[in-house]
Write an enzyme that holds these catalytic residues in place. Sequence first.
Site, PDB file in Angstrom:
ATOM      1  CG  HIS A   1      -5.964  -4.236   5.366  1.00 42.15           C
ATOM      2  ND1 HIS A   1      -5.185  -3.405   5.061  1.00 42.15           N
ATOM      3  CD2 HIS A   1      -5.238  -5.678   5.471  1.00 42.15           C
ATOM      4  CE1 HIS A   1      -3.649  -3.798   4.956  1.00 42.15           C
ATOM      5  NE2 HIS A   1      -3.877  -5.217   5.139  1.00 42.15           N
TER       6      HIS A   1
ATOM      7  CG  HIS B   1      -8.700   1.888   2.231  1.00 38.60           C
ATOM      8  ND1 HIS B   1      -7.295   1.374   1.661  1.00 38.60           N
ATOM      9  CD2 HIS B   1      -8.502   2.401   3.261  1.00 38.60           C
ATOM     10  CE1 HIS B   1      -6.632   1.486   2.614  1.00 38.60           C
ATOM     11  NE2 HIS B   1      -7.325   2.110   3.623  1.00 38.60           N
TER      12      HIS B   1
ATOM     13  CG  ASP C   1      -7.328   2.795   9.701  1.00 41.13           C
ATOM     14  OD1 ASP C   1      -7.525   1.520   9.652  1.00 41.13           O
ATOM     15  OD2 ASP C   1      -7.230   3.819   9.139  1.00 41.13           O
TER      16      ASP C   1
ATOM     17  CG  ASP D   1      -8.442  -0.885   4.797  1.00 42.02           C
ATOM     18  OD1 ASP D   1      -9.311  -0.482   5.351  1.00 42.02           O
ATOM     19  OD2 ASP D   1      -7.428  -0.661   5.253  1.00 42.02           O
TER      20      ASP D   1
ATOM     21  CE  LYS E   1      -6.222   5.915   2.753  1.00 38.13           C
ATOM     22  NZ  LYS E   1      -5.255   5.944   4.091  1.00 38.13           N
TER      23      LYS E   1
ATOM     24  CD1 TRP F   1      -2.504   1.783   0.578  1.00 36.02           C
ATOM     25  CD2 TRP F   1      -1.157   2.586   2.238  1.00 36.02           C
ATOM     26  NE1 TRP F   1      -2.746   3.067   0.924  1.00 36.02           N
ATOM     27  CE2 TRP F   1      -1.947   3.452   1.835  1.00 36.02           C
ATOM     28  CE3 TRP F   1      -0.213   2.621   3.215  1.00 36.02           C
ATOM     29  CZ2 TRP F   1      -1.949   4.717   2.531  1.00 36.02           C
ATOM     30  CZ3 TRP F   1      -0.216   3.717   4.024  1.00 36.02           C
ATOM     31  CH2 TRP F   1      -0.998   4.668   3.512  1.00 36.02           C
TER      32      TRP F   1
ATOM     33  CG  ASP G   1      -5.337  -1.673   8.358  1.00 36.50           C
ATOM     34  OD1 ASP G   1      -4.579  -0.897   9.329  1.00 36.50           O
ATOM     35  OD2 ASP G   1      -5.144  -0.962   7.484  1.00 36.50           O
TER      36      ASP G   1
ATOM     37  CD  GLU H   1      -4.757  -1.723   2.285  1.00 35.85           C
ATOM     38  OE1 GLU H   1      -3.451  -1.658   2.429  1.00 35.85           O
ATOM     39  OE2 GLU H   1      -5.430  -1.254   2.857  1.00 35.85           O
TER      40      GLU H   1
ATOM     41  CG  ASP I   1      -9.004   4.641   5.898  1.00 35.68           C
ATOM     42  OD1 ASP I   1      -9.389   3.679   6.604  1.00 35.68           O
ATOM     43  OD2 ASP I   1      -7.945   4.727   5.503  1.00 35.68           O
TER      44      ASP I   1
HETATM   45  C1  RNT Z   1      -3.778   2.756   4.970  1.00 38.26           C
HETATM   46  C2  RNT Z   1      -3.783   1.160   4.621  1.00 38.26           C
HETATM   47  C3  RNT Z   1      -2.647   0.490   5.064  1.00 38.26           C
HETATM   48  C4  RNT Z   1      -2.156   0.753   6.492  1.00 38.26           C
HETATM   49  C5  RNT Z   1      -1.064  -0.084   6.963  1.00 38.26           C
HETATM   50  C6  RNT Z   1      -0.251   0.730   8.356  1.00 38.26           C
HETATM   51  O1  RNT Z   1      -4.852   3.494   4.873  1.00 38.26           O
HETATM   52  O2  RNT Z   1      -5.151   0.697   5.216  1.00 38.26           O
HETATM   53  O3  RNT Z   1      -2.885  -0.873   5.044  1.00 38.26           O
HETATM   54  O4  RNT Z   1      -3.228   0.913   7.334  1.00 38.26           O
HETATM   55  O5  RNT Z   1      -0.218  -0.308   6.130  1.00 38.26           O
HETATM   56 ZN    ZN Z   2      -5.422  -1.285   5.115  1.00 39.56          ZN
END
Ligand code: RNT
Ligand code: ZN
Length: 417
Positions: free
Chosen positions: A285, A261, A295, A258, A227, A186, A325, A225, A293
């Site tokens: 993820h 994302h 997290d 993810d 986003k 990513w 994640d 990955e 996003d």
């Molecule tokens: C970032 C991505 C990625 C990170 C990690 C730390 O938006 O989700 O996967 O969270 O690599």
């Molecule tokens: Zn991620």
Amino acid sequence: MKNELIQKAYEIAKERYAAVGVDAEKVLEDLQQIAISIHCWQADDVTGFENLGNLGGGGIQATGNYPGKARNMEEIRQDIEKVLTLVAGSHRLNLHAIYGDFGGEIVDRDALEPAHFAGWMQWAKEKGLKLDFNSTSFGHPKSGELTLANPDKSIRAFWIEHTKRCRRISEAMGKFQNDPCIMNLWIHDGSKDFTVNRLKYRQLLEQSLDEIFAEEYKNMKDCIEAKLFGIGLESYTVGSYDFYLGYGAKKQKMVTLDTGHFHLSESIADKISSLLLFTPEIMLHVSRPIRWDSDHVTILNDDVLDLSKEIVRAGALDRVHIGLDYFDASINRLGAYVIGIRATQKAFLQALLEPIGRLREYEAGGRYFERLALLEEAKSLPWNAVWDYFCLKNNIPVGEEYIADIQQYEKEVTSKR
Ligand code: RNT
Ligand code: ZN
């Protein structure tokens, strides 16, 4: 007595599920096999051990200041070991390149070696964990807005070298653990404001990836990955979903989904059955976006349930790799791990317990009232009795019991940091 009750409740649940054609014993066996790739970066708010100073950036942000974060490798390992006592099953640990054993030295990202991760490999083996890996393009003086898509050849070359080395490290890990190491790529590359050369950066990224993936390995698998956007890079993301989906389909690379994302109303679950047709495998993820996003810690919500159900319905548990994640620095960090892992397992448990045979019969026969009715009723079948029994059987805390374990650990260990 309590254990007897759990056992009894399970026996009743088992019969209830048998009545709708579901074998709970088989489900428990299947759940036991589901490995979750636990992200190392929740333990220390994505800091790592690089000794480069805190460079931040890269479009991601851990917010919060809860005391007790892991400050070094020993503490991360200690915390992960504790987490593993509170969750059932055999899992994986997902490392980022900035978590190498650098022995207090400054090792730049284009100089990483498998040796920097030999300690992790050994430790993981002892703990019965398999390792996964990630290249790290953020938080570095050469990160800026663009890394692998940077028009400056020397910066691009630096990140290509870094990523190639990460693949080599992943290969060494996979070989050591006799199980493919999944390496996620990513990058945050993008732009804060209007971009009039979108094609150019995407062409550069494509070229960089081709160079990175030129070498074939046997013991690692690549995933890419996408986003929607990163903080400070809101207008344009080079590695968008369309970009990586196209690249993955063309070059037979896994695409990482993810769950944070995408546009917030977009269904990630619905992507599974399409990706399975055009890409070799899928990496997940599992996260929880709040408005963006963000997290947040993964919980048992409809998004995660839908995703799990789609994977199980597609019979794709062997083609989908489940990783977490998120990085929440505002609550007990170990507790955050345990909540997320248990929630993901609960979602897969519910998915495995779905009376899919009967639902499919209804669907095939055009019996849509019956399909909807059974889907509704299935929501309140006693899956929680099966879950409690799963925990009991695995000798881990049942229900909310683990809260006390986390509190104890906080008192004895993390509060002293
Ligand atoms: C970032 C991505 C990625 C990170 C990690 C730390 O938006 O989700 O996967 O969270 O690599
Ligand atoms: Zn991620």
